[in-house]
Design an enzyme around this catalytic site. Structure first.
Site, PDB file in Angstrom:
ATOM      1  CB  THR A 280      22.024 -42.745  -5.535  1.00 27.71           C
ATOM      2  OG1 THR A 280      21.388 -43.625  -4.589  1.00 27.71           O
ATOM      3  CG2 THR A 280      21.765 -41.311  -5.141  1.00 27.71           C
TER       4      THR A 280
ATOM      5  CG  HIS B 259      14.937 -50.559  -3.644  1.00 28.62           C
ATOM      6  ND1 HIS B 259      14.177 -51.583  -3.117  1.00 28.62           N
ATOM      7  CD2 HIS B 259      14.067 -49.742  -4.312  1.00 28.62           C
ATOM      8  CE1 HIS B 259      12.900 -51.400  -3.442  1.00 28.62           C
ATOM      9  NE2 HIS B 259      12.806 -50.292  -4.180  1.00 28.62           N
ATOM     10  CG  HIS B 260      22.281 -47.405  -4.933  1.00 29.59           C
ATOM     11  ND1 HIS B 260      22.557 -46.111  -4.534  1.00 29.59           N
ATOM     12  CD2 HIS B 260      23.467 -48.040  -5.029  1.00 29.59           C
ATOM     13  CE1 HIS B 260      23.870 -45.976  -4.411  1.00 29.59           C
ATOM     14  NE2 HIS B 260      24.443 -47.121  -4.715  1.00 29.59           N
ATOM     15  N   GLY B 261      22.045 -49.811  -2.632  1.00 29.76           N
ATOM     16  CA  GLY B 261      22.457 -49.790  -1.220  1.00 29.76           C
ATOM     17  C   GLY B 261      23.130 -48.479  -0.855  1.00 29.76           C
TER      18      GLY B 261
END
Ligand code: ZLV
Ligand code: CA
Ligand code: ZN
Length: 390
Positions: free
Chosen positions: A213, A181-183
């Site tokens: 995002t 997942h995006h941080g």
């Protein structure tokens, strides 16, 4: 004992607290703090604890967590109880802090948050005080939490708190995130500063994959005079990426970032949901491929804060984090790929009892990342770094 000794020339600190593992998000929730029990079992059974300084994580104080989060939000986390989920008079507050199915209220929630956050803050302080060169907290890495709200199984952003500690000493800190997942929480916290370069590798599908995002062209505030401009790097990927391509991409991006940015310390989030066979993930990495990113980062020779993150197939999470611990203490070649008989819950690792099962073959997901797509990512990021230099 197994021949595992302290690494030559540097010190590794290991931060954990068994009280973290006892918390439950709910039986149908994918986040299982119990995966930390399995990780600890492997680390101990291989004798890796002989090679590190072990610390029992203490709870972060309210004030320490308030270095990032608002007091209102922390006060809410401290006093809320599971029964409040049904109480009408609390429903607006609960909704405003984004509490719900992803981020439920469970027994001991505040204790859970303060313990994993305390581990990361302690680990960062060991690096700053020169008492460790590499500091590990597998219970941390909860990269989605925001200043005033919970998100994606994360309540308190221990990574932001750890980076704030490192910034007391280091002018520039680089953050690397290999969770599927995006941080977004870490990126957002340091969006407007040039003192943190955030780099996240993740599955990106704006409308169909959380959090939506992290596009390639999302690089910081758009105004070029804002110091944070161009200091967020995003590596958006499609389903099914495999070890070889991922490692090549990782090395190309990270080497360019380090060369240009010259950080004083690195924070590495090792989310294990980028492994093949993950319950939520969609990549095809093996334990060896995931670990190779950790090994490469270690070769940079910078003070390193290593945290966990996602990972929803507990047996594989523990395989990866145990293997990565062995890499960080320079003992990967000394550990037996056959999981020792002495491991409690060894049945979890059936039928192969191997530290390195062929995950990428077990639930093959078609690789939707063409060579051309990956080459374009590297070229675009290198171009961005040229502008970052000013
Ligand atoms: O690994 O969730 O997709 C770091 C990390 O990066 C969503 N959440 C949100 C947006 C609307 N939804 C769905 C809400 C579902 C709530 C329960 C699940 C329950 C069972 C199985 C899977 C999920 C789930 N939730 C899968 N993906 C989500 C994401 C959040 C992912 C967080 C990743 C956290 C620790
Ligand atoms: Ca990521
Ligand atoms: Zn994740």
């Amino acid at each position: 004992h197994n021949g595992i000794t302290r690494p030559k020339g540097y010190t590794v600190s290991y931060h954990a607290n068994p009280a973290v593992e006892a918390h439950h998000f709910g039986s149908s929730h994918p986040m299982k703090p119990w995966r930390l029990v399995l990780t600890k079992e492997l680390v101990l059974a291989y004798g890796m604890h002989h090679a590190m300084d072990l610390y029992l994580s203490r709870a972060a104080t309210f004030e320490e967590m308030a270095e990032f989060h608002t007091e209102d939000y922390l006060e809410f986390l401290r006093q809320v109880i599971p029964a409040d989920m049904e109480a009408a008079e609390q429903s607006d507050r609960i909704a405003s802090y984004n509490i719900g199915d992803d981020c439920p209220i469970f027994d001991g929630l505040f204790n859970y948050c303060s313990l994993y956050a305390g581990g990361t803050v302690d680990a960062a302080r060991k690096l700053v005080n020169n008492q460790a060169d590499i500091a590990i907290n597998w219970s941390g890495g909860l990269h989605h939490a925001k200043k005033t709200e919970a998100s994606g199984f994360c309540y308190v952003n221990d990574i932001v708190l750890g980076i704030l500690q490192l910034l007391r000493f280091h002018p520039r800190v680089m953050y690397i995130d290999i969770d599927v997942h995006h941080g977004d929480g870490v990126e957002q916290a340091f969006w407007s500063t040039d003192r943190v370069l955030t780099v996240s590798f993740h599955k990106y599908d704006k409308d169909n994959f959380f959090p939506g995002t992290g596009a390639l062209d999302s690089n910081g505030p758009s105004h070029p005079l804002n110091p944070g401009s161009r200091h967020a790097i995003n590596v958006p990927l499609n389903d099914g990426i495999e070890d070889g391509d991922y490692l090549q991409l990782f090395k190309a991006v990270i080497s360019s970032c380090v060369e240009t940015y010259n950080p004083g310390a690195i924070v590495l989030q090792c989310g294990a949901d980028s492994l093949g066979c993950d319950r939520l993930g969609c990549f095809n990495l093996n334990v060896t491929g995931h670990g190779a990113c950790v090994a490469y980062t270690k070769t940079l020779g910078l003070p390193m804060l290593v945290v966990g993150g996602g990972g929803y197939t507990p047996r594989n999470v523990s395989r990866a984090w145990a293997h990565e611990t062995s890499i960080l203490i320079d003992a990967a070649d000394k550990i037996d790929p056959n999981i020792p008989d002495t491991v409690t819950f060894r049945n979890q690792f059936a039928p192969d009892y191997s530290l390195f099962p062929p995950l990428s073959e077990m639930r093959k997901i078609e690789n939707k990342n063409s060579k051309q797509y990956l080459n374009n990512l590297v070229a675009t990021i290198r171009e961005q770094l040229r502008y970052m230099q000013g």
